[in-house]
Design a protein around this motif. Structure first.
Motif, PDB file in Angstrom:
ATOM      1  N   GLU A   1      13.114  -2.661 -13.487  1.00  0.00           N
ATOM      2  CA  GLU A   1      14.538  -2.414 -13.244  1.00  0.00           C
ATOM      3  C   GLU A   1      14.755  -1.476 -12.063  1.00  0.00           C
ATOM      4  O   GLU A   1      15.725  -1.599 -11.332  1.00  0.00           O
ATOM      5  CB  GLU A   1      15.185  -1.812 -14.497  1.00  0.00           C
ATOM      6  CG  GLU A   1      15.403  -2.800 -15.631  1.00  0.00           C
ATOM      7  CD  GLU A   1      16.485  -3.832 -15.299  1.00  0.00           C
ATOM      8  OE1 GLU A   1      17.336  -3.542 -14.430  1.00  0.00           O
ATOM      9  OE2 GLU A   1      16.480  -4.908 -15.917  1.00  0.00           O
ATOM     10  N   ASN A   2      13.809  -0.546 -11.850  1.00  0.00           N
ATOM     11  CA  ASN A   2      13.952   0.440 -10.779  1.00  0.00           C
ATOM     12  C   ASN A   2      13.153   0.074  -9.529  1.00  0.00           C
ATOM     13  O   ASN A   2      12.813   0.939  -8.720  1.00  0.00           O
ATOM     14  CB  ASN A   2      13.519   1.825 -11.272  1.00  0.00           C
ATOM     15  CG  ASN A   2      12.050   1.866 -11.673  1.00  0.00           C
ATOM     16  OD1 ASN A   2      11.450   0.826 -11.952  1.00  0.00           O
ATOM     17  ND2 ASN A   2      11.464   3.050 -11.712  1.00  0.00           N
ATOM     18  N   VAL A   3      12.843  -1.200  -9.369  1.00  0.00           N
ATOM     19  CA  VAL A   3      12.051  -1.647  -8.223  1.00  0.00           C
ATOM     20  C   VAL A   3      12.751  -1.298  -6.911  1.00  0.00           C
ATOM     21  O   VAL A   3      13.986  -1.260  -6.835  1.00  0.00           O
ATOM     22  CB  VAL A   3      11.798  -3.170  -8.307  1.00  0.00           C
ATOM     23  CG1 VAL A   3      13.089  -3.956  -8.209  1.00  0.00           C
ATOM     24  CG2 VAL A   3      10.808  -3.613  -7.237  1.00  0.00           C
ATOM     25  N   VAL A   4      11.949  -1.027  -5.871  1.00  0.00           N
ATOM     26  CA  VAL A   4      12.486  -0.782  -4.537  1.00  0.00           C
ATOM     27  C   VAL A   4      11.720  -1.651  -3.545  1.00  0.00           C
ATOM     28  O   VAL A   4      10.507  -1.851  -3.687  1.00  0.00           O
ATOM     29  CB  VAL A   4      12.385   0.713  -4.143  1.00  0.00           C
ATOM     30  CG1 VAL A   4      10.954   1.212  -4.203  1.00  0.00           C
ATOM     31  CG2 VAL A   4      12.979   0.961  -2.768  1.00  0.00           C
ATOM     32  N   ALA A   5      12.437  -2.213  -2.580  1.00  0.00           N
ATOM     33  CA  ALA A   5      11.822  -3.078  -1.568  1.00  0.00           C
ATOM     34  C   ALA A   5      12.071  -2.504  -0.176  1.00  0.00           C
ATOM     35  O   ALA A   5      13.191  -2.130   0.161  1.00  0.00           O
ATOM     36  CB  ALA A   5      12.377  -4.502  -1.654  1.00  0.00           C
ATOM     37  N   TYR A   6      11.000  -2.427   0.615  1.00  0.00           N
ATOM     38  CA  TYR A   6      11.078  -1.984   2.004  1.00  0.00           C
ATOM     39  C   TYR A   6      10.627  -3.138   2.893  1.00  0.00           C
ATOM     40  O   TYR A   6       9.575  -3.744   2.647  1.00  0.00           O
ATOM     41  CB  TYR A   6      10.148  -0.798   2.256  1.00  0.00           C
ATOM     42  CG  TYR A   6      10.455   0.449   1.479  1.00  0.00           C
ATOM     43  CD1 TYR A   6      11.181   1.493   2.037  1.00  0.00           C
ATOM     44  CD2 TYR A   6       9.992   0.606   0.158  1.00  0.00           C
ATOM     45  CE1 TYR A   6      11.446   2.656   1.324  1.00  0.00           C
ATOM     46  CE2 TYR A   6      10.259   1.761  -0.559  1.00  0.00           C
ATOM     47  CZ  TYR A   6      10.986   2.775   0.029  1.00  0.00           C
ATOM     48  OH  TYR A   6      11.240   3.916  -0.688  1.00  0.00           O
ATOM     49  N   THR A   7      11.400  -3.433   3.924  1.00  0.00           N
ATOM     50  CA  THR A   7      11.009  -4.461   4.881  1.00  0.00           C
ATOM     51  C   THR A   7      11.054  -3.863   6.281  1.00  0.00           C
ATOM     52  O   THR A   7      12.090  -3.422   6.746  1.00  0.00           O
ATOM     53  CB  THR A   7      11.941  -5.684   4.809  1.00  0.00           C
ATOM     54  OG1 THR A   7      13.300  -5.259   5.012  1.00  0.00           O
ATOM     55  CG2 THR A   7      11.835  -6.371   3.452  1.00  0.00           C
ATOM     56  N   ASP A   8       9.910  -3.838   6.940  1.00  0.00           N
ATOM     57  CA  ASP A   8       9.759  -3.211   8.246  1.00  0.00           C
ATOM     58  C   ASP A   8       9.641  -4.293   9.315  1.00  0.00           C
ATOM     59  O   ASP A   8       8.586  -4.897   9.487  1.00  0.00           O
ATOM     60  CB  ASP A   8       8.513  -2.316   8.240  1.00  0.00           C
ATOM     61  CG  ASP A   8       8.276  -1.608   9.569  1.00  0.00           C
ATOM     62  OD1 ASP A   8       8.906  -1.981  10.572  1.00  0.00           O
ATOM     63  OD2 ASP A   8       7.438  -0.692   9.599  1.00  0.00           O
ATOM     64  N   GLY A   9      10.765  -4.521  10.021  1.00  0.00           N
ATOM     65  CA  GLY A   9      10.752  -5.467  11.134  1.00  0.00           C
ATOM     66  C   GLY A   9      10.792  -4.776  12.480  1.00  0.00           C
ATOM     67  O   GLY A   9      10.647  -5.426  13.521  1.00  0.00           O
ATOM     68  N   GLY A  10      11.012  -3.460  12.470  1.00  0.00           N
ATOM     69  CA  GLY A  10      11.014  -2.691  13.699  1.00  0.00           C
ATOM     70  C   GLY A  10      12.092  -3.083  14.691  1.00  0.00           C
ATOM     71  O   GLY A  10      11.992  -2.755  15.878  1.00  0.00           O
ATOM     72  N   GLY A  11      13.112  -3.798  14.237  1.00  0.00           N
ATOM     73  CA  GLY A  11      14.150  -4.260  15.143  1.00  0.00           C
ATOM     74  C   GLY A  11      13.730  -5.461  15.968  1.00  0.00           C
ATOM     75  O   GLY A  11      14.479  -5.919  16.839  1.00  0.00           O
ATOM     76  N   ILE A  12      12.546  -6.000  15.690  1.00  0.00           N
ATOM     77  CA  ILE A  12      12.015  -7.136  16.449  1.00  0.00           C
ATOM     78  C   ILE A  12      12.166  -8.431  15.668  1.00  0.00           C
ATOM     79  O   ILE A  12      12.521  -9.472  16.236  1.00  0.00           O
ATOM     80  CB  ILE A  12      10.536  -6.890  16.804  1.00  0.00           C
ATOM     81  CG1 ILE A  12      10.399  -5.607  17.638  1.00  0.00           C
ATOM     82  CG2 ILE A  12       9.951  -8.085  17.566  1.00  0.00           C
ATOM     83  CD1 ILE A  12       8.967  -5.185  17.888  1.00  0.00           C
TER      84      ILE A  12
END
Length: 292
Positions: free
Chosen positions: A196-207
């Motif tokens: 329920e407390n999952v967190v997602a990070y997506t690193d595209g660097g603006g590219i």
């Protein structure tokens, strides 16, 4: 004092892997770590090695100080970085040279929240086992100050240490199930996998396309992957690697745009509590060979 045996290169090469690991953990960048270690080698080659009692201590000190110089400018760069910043992914293919479970991706991110001196003191003492007298000489601070730096760092990262080692088979099973559910947009399956407390990070660097902020909670994270599945038609790209990435279960995929991507999962009590996706091509160049 008798000079160390062997040439500069002979003395340096056995120490090189450990120096790269130290620099990577300080900087979160493979390319920058390699550059720092190469600069340390040049300085080692130019040094009066007959006056060096412990080559390992000399080189650790050199690498740490070079990293601290880089971190001063890195702080400015991170402030203007587009979207979440994640460290460059490292595949743990060699079990004897794998990233320590005590320095998983989540802990690497915790290190990012520390000041450069706190990070250096913590790594040198708690991870690489140097005494505070050696840490003091490296950081040009008295031992008491170094103890305080390490203690503050330890307090800040304690919550991000892995609570237990993730079973490899369980990690692969969860990774496969998440890959199938997230790429097909199977919300029902995602609800059974995500905490329920999952967190997602997506690193595209603006590219490359990526969420500009971390996503918190099962509903928002499941919604992210449902939206991606709708845009891509639910297809599954080829898996180039499946195993540990920075000490956590993950995969490397070849995406429809022809570039690689890493997806790493933090798993606790049978549920996924963290999803970390690196899409920035500037952080994935060392993995491009997997696609050939």
């Amino acid at each position: 004092m008798r000079p160390p045996d062997g040439t500069a290169a002979d003395q340096f090469q056995p120490l090189r892997p450990g120096l790269v690991r130290l620099a990577y953990r300080m900087l979160g960048s493979i390319a920058e770590a390699e550059d720092v270690v190469q600069e340390a080698y040049i300085r080692w080659h130019q040094a009066d090695r007959s006056s060096v009692r412990e080559p390992g201590a000399f080189l650790s000190k050199t690498v740490t100080r070079l990293c601290l110089d880089i971190l001063k400018s890195a702080r400015v760069k991170r402030e203007t970085y587009i979207g979440p910043w994640l460290p460059e992914p490292v595949l743990d293919q060699d079990q004897e040279d794998a990233m320590s479970e005590d320095l998983s991706l989540t802990l690497m991110m915790a290190l990012e929240r520390l000041s450069p001196l706190e990070r250096a003191a913590f790594l040198l003492h708690d991870v690489f086992g140097l005494g505070f007298d050696e840490v003091s000489a490296t950081l040009d601070r008295d031992p008491a100050a170094c103890r305080q730096l390490a203690a503050r760092a330890r307090k800040n990262v304690r919550a991000d240490r892995p609570r237990y080692a993730i079973d490899r088979e369980e990690g692969e099973r969860m990774t496969d199930a998440f890959f199938a559910a997230s790429r097909s947009g199977d919300v029902t399956a995602l609800r059974t996998l995500l905490a329920e407390n999952v967190v997602a990070y997506t690193d595209g660097g603006g590219i490359r396309n990526a969420a500009l902020n971390p996503l918190f909670g099962l509903r928002r994270v499941a919604g992210l992957f449902l939206g991606i599945a709708r845009k891509t038609g639910g297809g599954r790209p080829p898996i180039l690697y499946r195993g540990l990435i920075n000490g956590l279960p993950g995969i490397v995929t070849l995406e429809p745009d022809g570039l690689v991507q890493t997806t790493t999962l933090d798993i606790e009590d049978g549920r996924i509590v963290g999803v970390y996706i690196v899409r920035n091509p500037e952080k994935l160049g060392h993995l491009s060979g997997l696609a050939s």
